[in-house]
Design an enzyme around this catalytic site. Structure first.
Site, PDB file in Angstrom:
ATOM      1  CB  CYS A 384      -0.969  -0.094   1.342  1.00 19.22           C
ATOM      2  SG  CYS A 384      -2.520   0.953   0.584  1.00 19.22           S
ATOM      3  CG  HIS A 510      -3.576  -3.710   3.010  1.00 19.57           C
ATOM      4  ND1 HIS A 510      -2.853  -2.998   4.089  1.00 19.57           N
ATOM      5  CD2 HIS A 510      -4.396  -2.706   2.562  1.00 19.57           C
ATOM      6  CE1 HIS A 510      -2.767  -1.917   3.911  1.00 19.57           C
ATOM      7  NE2 HIS A 510      -3.735  -1.588   3.050  1.00 19.57           N
ATOM      8  CD  GLU A 512      -1.162  -6.451   5.106  1.00 20.75           C
ATOM      9  OE1 GLU A 512      -1.113  -6.698   3.776  1.00 20.75           O
ATOM     10  OE2 GLU A 512      -1.503  -5.168   5.447  1.00 20.75           O
TER      11      GLU A 512
HETATM   12  N1  GLN Z   1      -2.171   6.680   2.601  1.00 17.86           N
HETATM   13  C1  GLN Z   1      -2.079   5.956   1.421  1.00 17.86           C
HETATM   14  C2  GLN Z   1      -3.549   6.160   0.720  1.00 17.86           C
HETATM   15  O1  GLN Z   1      -4.461   6.291   1.428  1.00 17.86           O
HETATM   16  C3  GLN Z   1      -1.968   4.312   1.632  1.00 17.86           C
HETATM   17  C4  GLN Z   1      -2.896   3.604   2.703  1.00 17.86           C
HETATM   18  C5  GLN Z   1      -2.192   2.411   3.040  1.00 17.86           C
HETATM   19  O2  GLN Z   1      -1.077   2.276   3.196  1.00 17.86           O
HETATM   20  N2  GLN Z   1      -3.109   1.623   3.785  1.00 17.86           N
HETATM   21  O3  GLN Z   1      -3.581   5.698  -0.535  1.00 17.86           O
END
Ligand code: GLN
Length: 538
Positions: A384, A510, A512
């Protein structure tokens, strides 16, 4: 299959952090392994609608389900243990309960009545508990009640449990009370009094615990168990010792040895079979008997908190067992990382994971880390925000767009290689408004991602507002950072890779959240294997 769903309630006494979630998940595992379709639900007595708006210092990781619920991290344990997806219905907070009651009131559904905690709030809690049972998908629903009995905010939940026991009748419900039996080293004794008091507190609300699960650092003697049984009004066989374990994955077997599943099933008037834990035990054996080890750096800004990256740490355990490798995770604070010490802090690592996150703090350190591992050919997984940092790093240092950034960090950057998603531009409210939950992704067949997953169509869970800016896609790809996974409908870049690197993968989603004991996540498995290869070649 049971003729009607049965309900197990797990309450907590004496102190928080006793591991109700792990006990609930372990019991669920034992019941599932005997053929009972089991699910777990967590009721959280705080007023936030969900933990999506809570920062990790308050609440640890925010776990995301397929249907896009932002939930308590205990749901992660439920999925990892049971390998069955959870949903919005599996996590309910006081905020959500009140919100639905107040919405009903505004619609006039209470027909002029005064709306009160009892019966309106308690009815809503009871409905939420029974939604899963009434779905027909489960024989047994375990409801974990957050907090500690005696807390003002837990009272409506305990009252709902009391009423449900009454409504559903003997044999259909069971209350497990998790408590602490502390050891006083000065006296050289285990003490039962705190448990007696917390069972009494529960009884003041009309709920009698059927089973006590006692967290302890020392074995409970027959005498102590007998004393607890006598003073707390439970059968001696229902006093279950939960001794500290070296891994949470031992807890199902510890509970089996103590006969927790048997007393529960007896109380619920269900047949007890011998659980089939063969797959589980194979995993535990592999986890405990690694043939080698690797060290992976976890670069984030909440590294001092055990719970902030819970699912990532567990995914490493699953992937480690799959590879028969012990994965040592070394936490590295991105805020204190700079080009001057990156070699010293990362040079010895066999792999680096740059963590998800929000906001500006610590991001330059993450970018420095990506640069170092890219140049040194150290296996890299960016998740992310970690993937977004990889795109920024590549744009700055390979394409020469020195000002490249995400508009989350710098709205005025001349090269917004990561930008707010179109669908987010009119969003004002913060809660529950990110791009959440499971979305499709199509993989390039000539990619590490495809090699890991073994097929081209995948679904993964998301939680973000910003995305790879496709205006820069051809430029970035021509320079060597390839988009190897795209959302088939919107073209949103989900995965980036450098094919000439040992193992360099950034994912917007994600992975995970979907790693379980039964299904270790393929990307983590492949990443750990790459770390091992890298280590062997060094
Ligand atoms: N802050 C980033 C976004 O909103 C990444 C979010 C995250 O790592 N879950 O796109």
């Amino acid at each position: 299959m049971t003729s009607n769903p049965k309900y197990i309630f797990v309450t907590g006494g004496v102190t928080s952090s006793l591991g109700k979630g792990i006990i609930a998940a372990s019991l669920a595992k034992l019941l599932q392994a005997q053929g009972y379709r089991t699910t777990i639900q967590k009721l959280d007595p705080y007023i936030n609608i969900d933990p999506g708006t809570l920062n990790p210092y308050e609440h640890g990781e925010c776990y995301v389900t397929d249907d896009g619920a932002e939930t308590d991290l205990d749901l992660g344990h439920y999925e990892r243990f049971l390998n069955v997806p959870t949903s919005q219905a599996n996590n309910v907070t006081t905020g959500r309960i009140y919100q639905s009651v107040i919405d009903k009131e505004r619609r006039g559904e209470f027909l002029g009545k005064t709306v009160q905690v009892i019966p309106h709030i308690t009815d809503e809690i009871k409905n939420r508990i029974q939604i899963l049972g009434n779905s027909g998908d489960y024989d047994i629903v375990i409801t974990e009640i957050g907090g500690t009995v005696g807390d003002i905010e837990s009272l409506p939940y305990v009252e709902a449990v009391r009423q449900l026991e009454w409504d559903l009748g003997e044999g259909n419900t069971c209350v497990i009370h998790l408590t602490l039996v502390p050891y006083l080293s000065a006296a050289g004794e285990l003490k039962t009094k705190p448990t007696q008091h917390s069972v009494k507190t529960l009884m003041e609300s009309g709920v009698q615990a059927d089973i006590l699960v006692c967290r302890t650092e020392h074995e409970l003697s027959h005498g102590i168990k007998n004393k607890l049984a006598r003073f707390c009004n439970v059968k001696e066989e229902a006093v279950i010792q939960s001794i500290d374990a070296s891994t949470i994955y031992d807890v199902p077997n510890l509970m089996l040895d103590e006969g927790l599943d048997k007393v529960v099933l007896k109380k619920l008037k269900l047949k007890s079979n011998s659980p089939d834990l063969s797959q589980w035990n194979t995993f535990v054996k592999r986890h405990k008997n690694p043939k080698s080890e690797v060290t992976i750096g976890l670069i984030g800004k909440y590294v001092e908190l055990q719970d902030s990256y819970k699912s990532i740490l567990e995914a490493f355990i699953h992937a480690g067992a799959e590879n028969e490798v012990k994965v040592n995770v070394e936490s590295i604070h991105s805020e204190f990382l700079s080009p001057n010490d990156v070699e010293e802090k990362l040079g010895h690592l066999n792999g680096v994971l740059v963590a998800p996150g929000f906001g500006e703090r610590g991001i330059e350190g993450k970018i420095d880390a990506v640069r170092y591992v890219r140049e040194k050919n150290i296996p890299f997984l960016g998740i992310c925000l970690g993937m977004q940092m990889a795109v920024i790093e590549y744009s700055r240092n390979v394409l020469g767009l020195t000002d490249a950034n995400s508009t989350e960090m710098n709205e005025n950057t001349s090269h917004p290689v990561i930008d707010l998603m179109e669908s987010q531009k009119d969003v004002i409210n913060k809660g529950g408004t990110m791009r959440l939950g499971s979305w499709d992704c199509k993989l390039e067949s000539d990619s590490l991602a495809y090699e890991s997953y073994g097929h081209t169509e995948i679904k993964e869970r998301h939680r973000h507002r910003y995305e790879f800016n496709n205006d820069y896609k051809s430029q970035i790809e021509d320079a060597g950072l390839k988009a190897t996974g795209l959302n088939p409908d919107t073209g949103l870049v989900e995965i980036v890779e450098i094919s000439t690197h040992n193992w360099f993968v950034g994912v917007q989603y994600h992975p995970e959240y979907k790693s379980t004991v039964a299904n270790p996540h393929p990307l983590f498995v492949s990443f750990v294997s790459a770390a091992l290869d890298y280590k062997t070649k060094q």
